[in-house]
Every structure is written in structure tokens, then in C-alpha cells.
Design an enzyme around this catalytic site. Sequence first.
Site, PDB file in Angstrom:
ATOM      1  N   CYS A 118       0.747  -1.254   0.000  1.00 11.29           N
ATOM      2  CA  CYS A 118       0.000   0.000   0.000  1.00 11.29           C
ATOM      3  C   CYS A 118       0.788   1.321   0.000  1.00 11.29           C
ATOM      4  CB  CYS A 118      -0.946   0.022   1.185  1.00 11.29           C
ATOM      5  SG  CYS A 118      -2.283  -1.174   1.077  1.00 11.29           S
ATOM      6  N   HIS A 135      -2.590   7.251   3.991  1.00  8.86           N
ATOM      7  CA  HIS A 135      -1.564   6.242   4.294  1.00  8.86           C
ATOM      8  C   HIS A 135      -0.150   6.684   3.914  1.00  8.86           C
ATOM      9  CE1 HIS A 135      -0.576   1.666   4.561  1.00  8.86           C
ATOM     10  NE2 HIS A 135      -0.452   2.298   5.730  1.00  8.86           N
TER      11      HIS A 135
HETATM   12 CA    CA Z   1      -3.155  -1.874  -1.158  1.00 12.42          CA
END
Ligand code: CA
Length: 469
Positions: free
Chosen positions: A78, A136
Site C-alpha cells: 500500500c 496512508h
Molecule cells: Ca493496497
Amino acid sequence: MSSTASIARSLILAIVALVPAAARAADRPPNLIVILADDLGYADVGFQGARDIPTPRLDALARAGVRCTAGYVSHPFCSPTRAGLLTGRYQQRFGHENNPAYLPNDAAVGLPLDRKTIADTLRAAGYATGAVGKWHLGAHPSFHPLRRGFDEWFGLIGGGHRYFDHNRFQTDPQAARQEYLIPLQRGTEPVAAEGYLTDLITREAVGFIERHTDRPFFLYLAYNAPHTPLEAPPRLLERVASISDPKRKTYAAMVCGVDDGVGAVLDALRAKGIERDTLIVFLSDNGGPISVTNCSNAPLAGAKGTLFEGGIRVPFVVHYPAKLAPGTFDRPVSSLDLHPTFAALAGKPLAPGASDGVDLLPHLAKTADKPLERDLFWRADGGKRFAIRSGDLKYVVNRDSPEKLFDLAADIGETRDLFTERPDDVARLRARYAAWNADNIAPLWSNPAPAPAKKAATKKAAAKKAAQP
Ligand code: CA
């Protein structure tokens, strides 16, 4: 103002009002939208061959756009892949090689502040910039989207979120310590919100589009679906009633939610008369985690987290009706290409060497002087795992796996290892990787440790907990 000038001004305003928005939009740089799915399997949308998950809006987008059959991201999980996408630089250049934990008091764990994002570039070019969805890229306030080039932000600052349970932190102090339950934000303020998270994200994205038709805009629309937790409302589950496996069924329903979102974005653009002059890129941030969601990366080998194609090769569509004829593009393209492509479209091309990507538009429009030929590289775990694609050859070293060489043109599934047959190619690719890697630095932080298991967990459950967000 004289009465003549006043009349002239009124006439001009009247004429401008009569010119369709689409005609006016043609005279200015295009709107730019990135729609990022999270952990979407390579084969889990209709245009990639899915038969059990209906994705009519995504399929229409792919039919009317350029489907890149060798679309890659720069990392198999990610946060690093987002760091690469938003900067246009290999994230190993600046140590963003692992996921940041949710550390709102740690100013050292997030996308390094000396890195310019696509939003920085486009805001300087006069664009309205908005980020909606999953961030994130660091939870400390210094890494906040509003400090990284975005004018507006709505979403989840960490690596994931519950899909229905948005507001519990306000009454449950234990919940405040769980990343997936921290409040959603608008700007820097926590917001109470009701409804299915994918729908909330879509609503914000559509609102951003509707508020910014007066000048070019950049929208970074980063769904956290279909990432875990597997949660979907009945109206979406009904569409995939034919799937019997409960995990895959919920995952598939979440993909349908993203499809609805893409449809709503297209409808909003169409209603404003700006669909033709808006470039949309749709892709996933990494490959599907097969064992976690029962998704499918067929016919690719491997999954999220690995450097086989199943970890890094993703559905990838570029839709720009004004400039790109529908079709497919088969040379490798990368998420690293978006920053230089967008900068060029905004009339502010990046300086040579400022990005590791290329301006894709001439290649996708088939106006480039020469074919797109360049090597692509991947590195994880500080270099313990790595890969290079050069032409159709791929040399890859995965975790607990010997060196391998594949010819992707003949063997997209990486089933036939050519390592011992083609030692010269192995040596050539190994040397190219070493030259590229010489410019990288060590990871600035390690991956967050998995949360301690509450009960005596099975080995399998513990392994899933340790899976990268
Ligand atoms: Ca991801």
C-alpha cells in the site's frame, strides 16, 4: 465604467454563458483524475476478464479509453506504491519502502517533506486539487494531505477503515487506539459520517467535481475498497448473489461499490459537459491478496506482497476522449508515469531527471517518435527482494525463492524459469538492477509490527494479521 463599456461587458458575459462548458474547457488544460482501488485483483473487473463480478461502469470506461495491458505499480503493497505514484519517483530513492504505522506524534514516519507530489505541481500550475479516500502516507500533521499540495481533503488518514462503523471513537476510548476506527476527516477536522464508506468517498468526489468546473482540477480519488475489512451493504451483495464463497462474495460486492463510484464520477463529468476534456486513470495500488479476500490475479503468479506479476501488475486504464482513441497499449507503463504525464498536460513539464517516469500521452496517442522502451525496477525489504523488467524479460528474486528469469511475452504467468538457460540475460539484467539500486537508500522505517493477537490465534490467522495493510 462608461455605459458603452458596460454594455460591451454584459454582451461578452452573455456570449460566454451561451458557449457550452465543453467548448470553453477545450481551451484550457484538462482536468485530471486518478481513481485508485486498494488491493483489487488483476482479474476481478469485467474488462480484465471477470465473469462473476459485474462492473459495467468500469468496463465502459475501459472500452472508451486505452487499456494498458502491462500496467504496473512501483511496489507490491500500500504505502510505498502511493509514495511512488504521487511523486513520480521510485520510493526507494527516498527511503519510503515500508508501510508507516499510524503514528500521529512521529514526524519521521511519512512521505519525506522534501518530495514534491503531483498535487504540488498541479496547484502551482493553477489547478484546484483535492484528495478523497485513503491517505496512508504518514499520520503526523506535517504529512497531512493539505500540506502536500491538496486544497481539499476528505477521508481516512491511515491504512484502512471500517466501512460502516465511522463514529465509535467518540464514545469508546479503546476504539480510538485502533487505526481502522479513527475518525474520518474533512480538512483537518474529524467528522461524524453515516453510510457505507465507499459511497461517502464517492459523494465527496462528486462534490469536488461539481464545485470546481470553473478552472482545471486534479482529483486523487483513492478508495480503500476492496481492502479488508470485508464489509458490504445488502444492495451490493445482491448483485453477486451467484458467488457462493462468502469471502469472495463480500469482496466482489465491494468491487461493485467502486464500480458505482466510477459511474457517479463519469455521470458528474457528463452532466457538467467536461467528460471529453477530463483525463481519468484507473488502477489498483497493488495486486490482490488472494489468501485474504479470495480475489483473483489470474493468469498472473503471486499476490500482493510478492514481486511476481500478481503483486505489481494491475488493471490500468487511461480515459481521455478528447485526445486518446479507444484501444489497448501493450508496452509496460507505470504509476510513476502519472506525475510527468500530468505535469506535461498542465503545461508545466517536469525538469529532466525530476521523475523516474515518462510522459505517457504521446505513446498512448501514438504520436511518439519512437516506441516506449525502458527498464522498470522493484525492490522490497531494503533490497532482500527485487526485480527488473527489461523488454519482455523479467529477472526476479522473491522471498524464500531462488533467482528466476521469465519471458513475459510468452509466459505472463511466470511458469517457465529460464534462469539456467539464459545466463547472459541474467547477468545483463542483474547488472542493470545493481546500477539502478546504487542510487537507492535504506528504508527510513521498518514495517509496523502486527497487532498482538487477542486470543490464542491459529498460525493461519496470525499470518493474516501480519499481512501488509
Ligand atoms: Ca493496497
